[in-house]
Structure formats: C-alpha cells, structure tokens
Design a protein around this motif. Structure first.
Motif, PDB file in Angstrom:
ATOM      1  N   VAL A  15     -18.158   9.455 -28.221  1.00 41.03           N
ATOM      2  CA  VAL A  15     -18.300   8.611 -27.027  1.00 41.03           C
ATOM      3  C   VAL A  15     -19.624   8.892 -26.325  1.00 41.03           C
ATOM      4  O   VAL A  15     -20.348   7.972 -25.914  1.00 41.03           O
ATOM      5  CB  VAL A  15     -17.124   8.852 -26.056  1.00 41.03           C
ATOM      6  CG1 VAL A  15     -17.330   8.038 -24.766  1.00 41.03           C
ATOM      7  CG2 VAL A  15     -15.803   8.486 -26.714  1.00 41.03           C
ATOM      8  N   GLY A  16     -19.961  10.168 -26.214  1.00 36.02           N
ATOM      9  CA  GLY A  16     -21.230  10.538 -25.598  1.00 36.02           C
ATOM     10  C   GLY A  16     -22.416  10.017 -26.383  1.00 36.02           C
ATOM     11  O   GLY A  16     -23.429   9.612 -25.804  1.00 36.02           O
ATOM     12  N   MET A  17     -22.290  10.018 -27.713  1.00 36.13           N
ATOM     13  CA  MET A  17     -23.368   9.501 -28.558  1.00 36.13           C
ATOM     14  C   MET A  17     -23.604   8.026 -28.297  1.00 36.13           C
ATOM     15  O   MET A  17     -24.749   7.561 -28.205  1.00 36.13           O
ATOM     16  CB  MET A  17     -23.042   9.726 -30.033  1.00 36.13           C
ATOM     17  CG  MET A  17     -23.250  11.146 -30.512  1.00 36.13           C
ATOM     18  SD  MET A  17     -23.180  11.258 -32.306  1.00 36.13           S
ATOM     19  CE  MET A  17     -24.606  10.272 -32.766  1.00 36.13           C
ATOM     20  N   ILE A  18     -22.511   7.270 -28.169  1.00 39.74           N
ATOM     21  CA  ILE A  18     -22.634   5.822 -27.921  1.00 39.74           C
ATOM     22  C   ILE A  18     -23.283   5.561 -26.569  1.00 39.74           C
ATOM     23  O   ILE A  18     -24.204   4.745 -26.441  1.00 39.74           O
ATOM     24  CB  ILE A  18     -21.248   5.150 -27.995  1.00 39.74           C
ATOM     25  CG1 ILE A  18     -20.697   5.242 -29.422  1.00 39.74           C
ATOM     26  CG2 ILE A  18     -21.346   3.690 -27.556  1.00 39.74           C
ATOM     27  CD1 ILE A  18     -19.272   4.741 -29.564  1.00 39.74           C
ATOM     28  N   ILE A  19     -22.808   6.281 -25.539  1.00 41.38           N
ATOM     29  CA  ILE A  19     -23.373   6.102 -24.200  1.00 41.38           C
ATOM     30  C   ILE A  19     -24.850   6.494 -24.185  1.00 41.38           C
ATOM     31  O   ILE A  19     -25.697   5.782 -23.637  1.00 41.38           O
ATOM     32  CB  ILE A  19     -22.589   6.932 -23.168  1.00 41.38           C
ATOM     33  CG1 ILE A  19     -21.152   6.431 -23.061  1.00 41.38           C
ATOM     34  CG2 ILE A  19     -23.288   6.871 -21.803  1.00 41.38           C
ATOM     35  CD1 ILE A  19     -20.276   7.264 -22.153  1.00 41.38           C
ATOM     36  N   GLY A  20     -25.154   7.638 -24.796  1.00 43.74           N
ATOM     37  CA  GLY A  20     -26.536   8.097 -24.836  1.00 43.74           C
ATOM     38  C   GLY A  20     -27.436   7.136 -25.597  1.00 43.74           C
ATOM     39  O   GLY A  20     -28.580   6.884 -25.191  1.00 43.74           O
ATOM     40  N   PHE A  21     -26.921   6.589 -26.695  1.00 39.59           N
ATOM     41  CA  PHE A  21     -27.694   5.633 -27.486  1.00 39.59           C
ATOM     42  C   PHE A  21     -27.996   4.374 -26.677  1.00 39.59           C
ATOM     43  O   PHE A  21     -29.119   3.861 -26.702  1.00 39.59           O
ATOM     44  CB  PHE A  21     -26.923   5.273 -28.761  1.00 39.59           C
ATOM     45  CG  PHE A  21     -27.612   4.253 -29.623  1.00 39.59           C
ATOM     46  CD1 PHE A  21     -28.678   4.622 -30.436  1.00 39.59           C
ATOM     47  CD2 PHE A  21     -27.208   2.925 -29.616  1.00 39.59           C
ATOM     48  CE1 PHE A  21     -29.322   3.691 -31.231  1.00 39.59           C
ATOM     49  CE2 PHE A  21     -27.850   1.981 -30.403  1.00 39.59           C
ATOM     50  CZ  PHE A  21     -28.901   2.365 -31.212  1.00 39.59           C
ATOM     51  N   ILE A  22     -26.979   3.889 -25.947  1.00 43.34           N
ATOM     52  CA  ILE A  22     -27.177   2.687 -25.121  1.00 43.34           C
ATOM     53  C   ILE A  22     -28.222   2.953 -24.043  1.00 43.34           C
ATOM     54  O   ILE A  22     -29.094   2.111 -23.776  1.00 43.34           O
ATOM     55  CB  ILE A  22     -25.840   2.239 -24.486  1.00 43.34           C
ATOM     56  CG1 ILE A  22     -24.878   1.748 -25.575  1.00 43.34           C
ATOM     57  CG2 ILE A  22     -26.075   1.145 -23.446  1.00 43.34           C
ATOM     58  CD1 ILE A  22     -23.488   1.427 -25.061  1.00 43.34           C
ATOM     59  N   ILE A  23     -28.129   4.136 -23.419  1.00 40.38           N
ATOM     60  CA  ILE A  23     -29.103   4.492 -22.377  1.00 40.38           C
ATOM     61  C   ILE A  23     -30.513   4.518 -22.960  1.00 40.38           C
ATOM     62  O   ILE A  23     -31.461   4.000 -22.356  1.00 40.38           O
ATOM     63  CB  ILE A  23     -28.752   5.861 -21.769  1.00 40.38           C
ATOM     64  CG1 ILE A  23     -27.493   5.752 -20.916  1.00 40.38           C
ATOM     65  CG2 ILE A  23     -29.912   6.391 -20.916  1.00 40.38           C
ATOM     66  CD1 ILE A  23     -26.991   7.073 -20.376  1.00 40.38           C
ATOM     67  N   MET A  24     -30.667   5.104 -24.141  1.00 38.05           N
ATOM     68  CA  MET A  24     -31.985   5.175 -24.775  1.00 38.05           C
ATOM     69  C   MET A  24     -32.517   3.781 -25.109  1.00 38.05           C
ATOM     70  O   MET A  24     -33.701   3.498 -24.914  1.00 38.05           O
ATOM     71  CB  MET A  24     -31.921   6.018 -26.039  1.00 38.05           C
ATOM     72  CG  MET A  24     -31.872   7.505 -25.793  1.00 38.05           C
ATOM     73  SD  MET A  24     -32.030   8.417 -27.340  1.00 38.05           S
ATOM     74  CE  MET A  24     -31.915  10.099 -26.758  1.00 38.05           C
ATOM     75  N   MET A  25     -31.645   2.904 -25.613  1.00 35.32           N
ATOM     76  CA  MET A  25     -32.086   1.567 -25.988  1.00 35.32           C
ATOM     77  C   MET A  25     -32.508   0.754 -24.761  1.00 35.32           C
ATOM     78  O   MET A  25     -33.536   0.078 -24.779  1.00 35.32           O
ATOM     79  CB  MET A  25     -30.964   0.834 -26.737  1.00 35.32           C
ATOM     80  CG  MET A  25     -30.663   1.388 -28.126  1.00 35.32           C
ATOM     81  SD  MET A  25     -32.112   1.352 -29.239  1.00 35.32           S
ATOM     82  CE  MET A  25     -32.689   3.053 -29.119  1.00 35.32           C
ATOM     83  N   VAL A  26     -31.698   0.836 -23.698  1.00 37.35           N
ATOM     84  CA  VAL A  26     -32.046   0.119 -22.465  1.00 37.35           C
ATOM     85  C   VAL A  26     -33.325   0.698 -21.870  1.00 37.35           C
ATOM     86  O   VAL A  26     -34.220  -0.042 -21.428  1.00 37.35           O
ATOM     87  CB  VAL A  26     -30.889   0.208 -21.445  1.00 37.35           C
ATOM     88  CG1 VAL A  26     -31.311  -0.389 -20.100  1.00 37.35           C
ATOM     89  CG2 VAL A  26     -29.661  -0.521 -21.971  1.00 37.35           C
ATOM     90  N   GLY A  27     -33.418   2.022 -21.867  1.00 39.10           N
ATOM     91  CA  GLY A  27     -34.619   2.671 -21.346  1.00 39.10           C
ATOM     92  C   GLY A  27     -35.857   2.300 -22.134  1.00 39.10           C
ATOM     93  O   GLY A  27     -36.934   2.084 -21.563  1.00 39.10           O
ATOM     94  N   THR A  28     -35.723   2.213 -23.459  1.00 38.76           N
ATOM     95  CA  THR A  28     -36.852   1.832 -24.308  1.00 38.76           C
ATOM     96  C   THR A  28     -37.279   0.400 -24.025  1.00 38.76           C
ATOM     97  O   THR A  28     -38.481   0.096 -23.982  1.00 38.76           O
ATOM     98  CB  THR A  28     -36.487   1.985 -25.792  1.00 38.76           C
ATOM     99  OG1 THR A  28     -36.142   3.351 -26.058  1.00 38.76           O
ATOM    100  CG2 THR A  28     -37.650   1.578 -26.684  1.00 38.76           C
ATOM    101  N   LEU A  29     -36.299  -0.495 -23.830  1.00 36.65           N
ATOM    102  CA  LEU A  29     -36.615  -1.890 -23.510  1.00 36.65           C
ATOM    103  C   LEU A  29     -37.383  -1.985 -22.199  1.00 36.65           C
ATOM    104  O   LEU A  29     -38.386  -2.699 -22.099  1.00 36.65           O
ATOM    105  CB  LEU A  29     -35.321  -2.706 -23.428  1.00 36.65           C
ATOM    106  CG  LEU A  29     -35.487  -4.177 -23.019  1.00 36.65           C
ATOM    107  CD1 LEU A  29     -36.357  -4.926 -24.030  1.00 36.65           C
ATOM    108  CD2 LEU A  29     -34.121  -4.856 -22.885  1.00 36.65           C
TER     109      LEU A  29
END
Length: 266
Positions: A171-185
C-alpha cells in the motif's frame, strides 16, 4: 514654465520594457492559450528550424550528452555536476533555435551561450529543480518505506538484493509511486518553459517556474496533442535500430523553444 513636462529622472520607467524580447524583434506577452491544433504546429515549426542545419543540430546534441556522461563519471560528485550542467547546456540549444529562426548560422559555441548570457539564472534554475526533484523522491520513499529505498539504491549501485530480506509495504509503495508521478508531472510543468523564460527573457528563477506552471496548465490540451505527436515520432524513430533518435533528440529540444515562442510571444 509649467510643471506638466517635468520628468523625474529617478522615477521608475512607465513603458512596459519587460514585454520586449532582448533581441529586439519579438514582443514578449503573458501566456496565451493555444488551440489543440497548434500543438502540431509546435512540432512543425521545430522541424523547420532543425532542417536548416540538421547535421550540426545532431552533433551538438551528441556533444552535450557526451559532456553529461563525462561529468557523471566524476567520483562522488559526478551525478551532482551532471544535473547542474544539463539545464545550462540545454538552454544554449534554445538560444541557438532562436538565432537560427532569425536567420543566423548555427554555431557549436551556442551550446555554452546561455552560461555566458545568464549563467546565474540557468545554474540557479538547475539547482532549484534538483532540490525540488530530491524532495519529491524523499517524500515518495517516505511512504514506500526503507526497504524500497534500499532496493532502489542497491540497484543504482549495481548490487543485487534478495527481495525476501526487504520489508516492503504494498500500500505504501502505491501511495509513494502516485506521489512521485504527480510530483514529477508538476516538476515538468514548472520547468518546461522556465528554461527559455530565463535564457531568452532573463526572468527570475522562481517567477519563471510559476509562469511555466500556469502556462502548462492553461495549454494542457495543445501540449497533450504535442506530446502524443512526439510519442508517435519517437516510436517511429526507434524502428530503424534507433537511428531516428539522432533526429528526434535535437528536435525535442527545439520544440521547447517553438512552444515557448507560440505561447509567450506575439
């Protein structure tokens, strides 16, 4: 003698000097909203600039990446040097695109022209973007957990890690991945036009980041069309053993200039 024509020599200028391009031939303006079809014109205009000196454009891009590779090989601080020098060199390509559009010859010295013209600005942008990118990664890994961080770090260092020994939270991996993708955008939106704004208009770093983000948000449709077109041509470029990338890489750099030109100038 009346007071009507008396001008205070120490007063601030009343003319909008900030709207005039430093080259004197292009009027700078607040970000315009492009139509979806104009996303295609960004690519077409870039091609017209590239085809004037295709060999030089490609060779300059190759030289830039060679410089980046050499810098990255410096022990300990290589990756830091590489990230700090990419933006100034890339900004030089944007200045080159502007000059070629004006009818001037493309020169290899263009690659370092942004450092000469506004070194403080382009290096400042590189530094700020590196810090923002690092914060984005740290926040993402905070949710992913130490196990994911160690796996990523070990992979970067070329070391093998047994997944069974890592404490990974799905679950943490999914949340962290989403944060990274949004942050990268967000990072891309902030930096996309910030480089030409600083290199070509000498806009301040933080002001340029804000202007770039707002312009990207305002033109999301045309930039999406542009992105889809570039993805298609990138796919085509990889078909002949990737040789088309020697064209696409410099062309992509030029599209940043032509996109800026359409959105921020009359």
């Amino acid at each position: 003698m009346t007071d009507q024509n008396v001008v205070n020599p120490y007063s601030a200028p009343t003319s909008q000097v900030e709207t005039v391009n430093v080259s004197g031939d292009a009027v700078f303006c607040p970000a315009k909203k492009l139509t979806a079809g104009q996303g295609n014109r960004i690519v077409a205009d870039a091609w017209n600039i590239y085809k004037v000196s295709p060999f030089k454009w490609t060779l300059m891009s190759v030289i830039m990446f060679v410089i980046m590779i050499v810098l990255s090989m410096i022990p300990i601080i290589g990756s830091i040097f590489g990230s700090l020098f990419y933006t100034p060199l890339f900004a030089g390509l944007l200045i080159a695109a502007r000059d070629v559009e004006k009818g001037e010859a493309l020169k290899f010295g263009h690659l370092f022209s942004a450092i000469k013209a506004n070194g403080r600005g382009v290096f400042g942008l590189a530094f700020v973007m590196s810090i923002i990118g690092l914060v984005n990664l740290l926040v993402g890994f905070m949710f992913m957990g130490s196990g994911t961080f160690m796996a990523a770090y070990s992979g970067y260092m070329g070391q093998e890690v047994d997944p069974a020994t890592l404490d990974i939270n799905p679950v943490g991996m999914i949340i962290g991945f989403i944060i990274m993708m949004v942050g990268t955008l967000v990072l891309v939106m902030m930096s996309w036009f910030a480089t030409p704004l600083i290199a070509l208009q000498s806009v301040g770093v933080f002001q340029a980041l804000g202007m770039s983000f707002k312009a990207s948000l305002k033109n999301w449709l045309s930039l999406t069309v542009y992105g889809l077109i570039m993805l298609f041509w990138l796919f085509v470029a990889t078909i002949p053993v990737g040789l088309g990338l020697f064209i696409m890489i410099p062309l992509m750099s030029i599209t940043v200039y032509t996109g800026y030109r359409k959105i921020f100038t009359m």
